[in-house]
Enzyme design. Structure first.
Site, PDB file in Angstrom:
ATOM      1  N   GLY A  35       7.281  -7.400   4.465  1.00 27.60           N
ATOM      2  CA  GLY A  35       6.703  -7.961   3.254  1.00 27.60           C
ATOM      3  C   GLY A  35       7.607  -7.922   2.043  1.00 27.60           C
ATOM      4  O   GLY A  35       7.132  -8.001   0.911  1.00 27.60           O
ATOM      5  N   TYR A  65      18.539 -12.224  -0.198  1.00 27.62           N
ATOM      6  CA  TYR A  65      18.063 -12.246  -1.585  1.00 27.62           C
ATOM      7  C   TYR A  65      17.559 -13.665  -1.880  1.00 27.62           C
ATOM      8  O   TYR A  65      18.034 -14.356  -2.770  1.00 27.62           O
ATOM      9  CB  TYR A  65      19.177 -11.856  -2.559  1.00 27.62           C
ATOM     10  N   ARG A  81       5.367 -11.921   9.143  1.00 28.66           N
ATOM     11  CA  ARG A  81       5.665 -10.869   8.171  1.00 28.66           C
ATOM     12  C   ARG A  81       6.066  -9.601   8.915  1.00 28.66           C
ATOM     13  O   ARG A  81       5.371  -9.141   9.808  1.00 28.66           O
ATOM     14  CB  ARG A  81       4.431 -10.617   7.299  1.00 28.66           C
TER      15      ARG A  81
END
Length: 528
Positions: free
Chosen positions: A108, A472, A105
């Site tokens: 996030g 996306y 990560r």
């Protein structure tokens, strides 16, 4: 004699208890392994390793998207927040030794939460402390560690120079790691391309725990992590990027028009010029349904949000020549520095520059996003169909974003990097729906809405494949089945993001991580 129902209940209870014991044992074994590895490298585990018993554990799992907040069964066994690369190497070693999945990560903001969610036992390596930025003014380059945010990078650049900048996104809290490795479109992309197009070196830890740079990793792996996502191939530590030169003064504007102000015709006309105008000009378009301040009824608002790398007196003739229908006047425009424009596009105008350093995610919002690419203008009737969909949702909760391509993006071949969306694309569509109330029924209603809109748009967007933007991320496109995901399974979504570059990414993965150690629901699979 026990009833069949009671027997099944006893069996399930026993299995759950065994799973809990197994999980606790793995947790204990992992902690022990990390402690030994840390001691051998003179690292201290305090402030680096967090278990569910630590008070800070829950805060480290805060997610921007409430839809993706991990349930108790999806939470990591441990969260590791390393300060040094040796601590990341220790996490890789222990994960391999104990068969524990690892997720990485950076900021996030993964659209499907794959950096902090998993259905299998896993640990998170949270890179928030690996965030230093080193700028070489003379060379016009910067080393940027992946735990830095875009806002931190922009803030650091502004302190060093008025004319050095970097081409990347508009959301300051987004982490560098995922954004750069997946592409990185921004308000200067028609002039200076994507973030990934400006990467000239990188440091990465591979599945064997080795630290590699561009020379030692080789050109194939270096190619793969510049648009193909980093987490399929290793843990990227830092990118070296070329900085770009910007004028001391740039011009911005945000001009909105409603249906009553000819918005439909303006959006239609925009499609014919947005990818062809001067490359110093990026005309981004936001579409939403609002309640009209004039008559109180629902209407569509089209907001033309724009950056021009120059002064207003240079911009106005360009707009008059290419898009006179908008009726832009000098009073619509604001001249400012590039760093001030980053605040403007983030909705933070007039705030202190230090607001760019805030990395805490906004919580309480549920969100689902999708993407498309458009190669031929959407006709008027198609736009009116979009308006009907937008009016189905509560005002200001659904939004489409049209991001123009063209300019220097057309000068790259589809295979130059894994990011293939180059010449021939007029613009990219980002679909977004936001809601604030929890519950499965509420989520299903909004997600069903965006899926219906996406289905409707199929006739107007790219085909064979219907392309999508990797940053996306969208699990509706397909997902891997597990460690032994086949090429056929992954190609369902892989060609959507990467077109024919997917095959080369698979070959790189097979070469550098044949055991598929680094994996998630949409990671590149090796050939079995």
């Amino acid at each position: 004699m026990e009833s069949p129902r009671m027997i099944i209940l006893l069996i399930l209870t026993t299995l759950l208890a065994l799973c809990a014991c197994s999980s606790a044992q793995k947790n204990s074994d992992f902690l022990e392994c990390l402690t030994i590895q840390f001691q051998s490298s003179n690292s201290a585990p305090d402030g680096v390793i967090y278990t569910p018993r630590n008070a800070s554990y829950a805060s480290l799992l805060l997610a921007q998207n409430q839809r993706l907040v991990p349930t108790s069964s999806e939470r990591p066994e441990l969260i590791i927040t390393p300060f040094h690369e040796s601590e990341i190497q220790a996490a890789v070693y222990c994960s391999r030794k104990l068969g524990m999945q690892i997720r990485v990560r950076s900021g996030g903001h993964d659209y499907e939460g794959l950096s902090y969610n998993s259905e299998n036992p896993f640990v998170i390596v949270d890179m928030r402390n690996i965030r230093s930025i080193s700028i070489d003014i003379d060379e016009k380059t910067a080393w940027v560690q992946v735990g830095a945010t875009l806002g931190q990078l922009y803030h650091t650049l502004a302190r060093k120079s008025k004319t050095l900048a970097f081409t990347a996104g508009v959301c300051p809290p987004v982490g560098v790691g995922g954004h750069f490795s997946g592409g990185g479109y921004g308000m200067m992309s028609r002039k200076h391309a994507l973030a990934s197009d400006n990467i000239i070196d990188a440091k990465l830890i591979n599945a064997n725990g080795q630290v590699l740079d561009r020379k030692s990793m080789g050109e194939e792996l270096f190619w793969a992590i510049r648009g193909g996502g980093g987490t399929s191939f290793g843990i990227v530590l830092a990118f070296k990027v070329k900085l770009v030169i910007v004028p001391e003064i740039v011009t911005v504007f945000n001009v909105s028009r409603t249906l009553e102000q000819n918005a439909t015709q303006l959006v239609h006309r925009w499609q014919y010029i947005a990818d062809k105008v001067d490359e110093n000009l990026l005309l981004r378009l936001f579409l939403s349904s609002i309640r009209s301040p004039i008559h109180g009824n629902r209407t569509i608002q089209a907001s033309f949000t724009t950056l021009f790398l120059g002064r207003v007196h240079e911009l106005l003739p360009i707009m008059q020549d290419s898009f006179p229908e908008l009726g832009l006047v000098e009073q619509d425009c604001i001249e400012m520095s590039w760093i001030e424009s980053t605040l403007f596009f983030a909705g933070l105008r007039n705030e202190s520059l230090d607001v760019l350093l805030i990395r805490t995610p906004q919580t309480g919002i549920y969100f689902k996003g999708k993407s498309d690419y458009v190669r031929r203008p959407i006709p008027i009737q198609g736009l009116r169909g979009i308006w009907r969909f937008l009016n189905e949702e509560v005002e200001n909760t659904a939004q489409l974003q049209f991001s123009p391509y063209g300019g220097v993006l057309n000068t790259f071949s589809e295979s130059e990097t894994p990011f293939p969306h180059r010449s021939g694309n007029i613009f990219m569509i980002h679909y977004g729906i936001f809601w604030t109330r929890g519950g499965n029924a509420e989520s299903e209603r909004h997600i069903n809405w965006i899926r219906r809109l996406y289905s409707y748009m199929g006739r107007y967007v790219s085909r064979s494949p219907r392309a999508a933007y990797f940053n996306y991320r969208d699990l509706d496109l397909g997902r891997n089945a597990g460690r032994n995901t086949s090429y056929e399974q992954a190609s369902v979504w892989g060609f959507r993001y990467f077109k024919n570059n997917f095959n080369r990414l698979v070959r790189v993965k097979s070469m550098v991580d044949p055991s598929n150690f680094f994996r998630n629901e949409q990671s590149i699979p090796p050939l079995s």
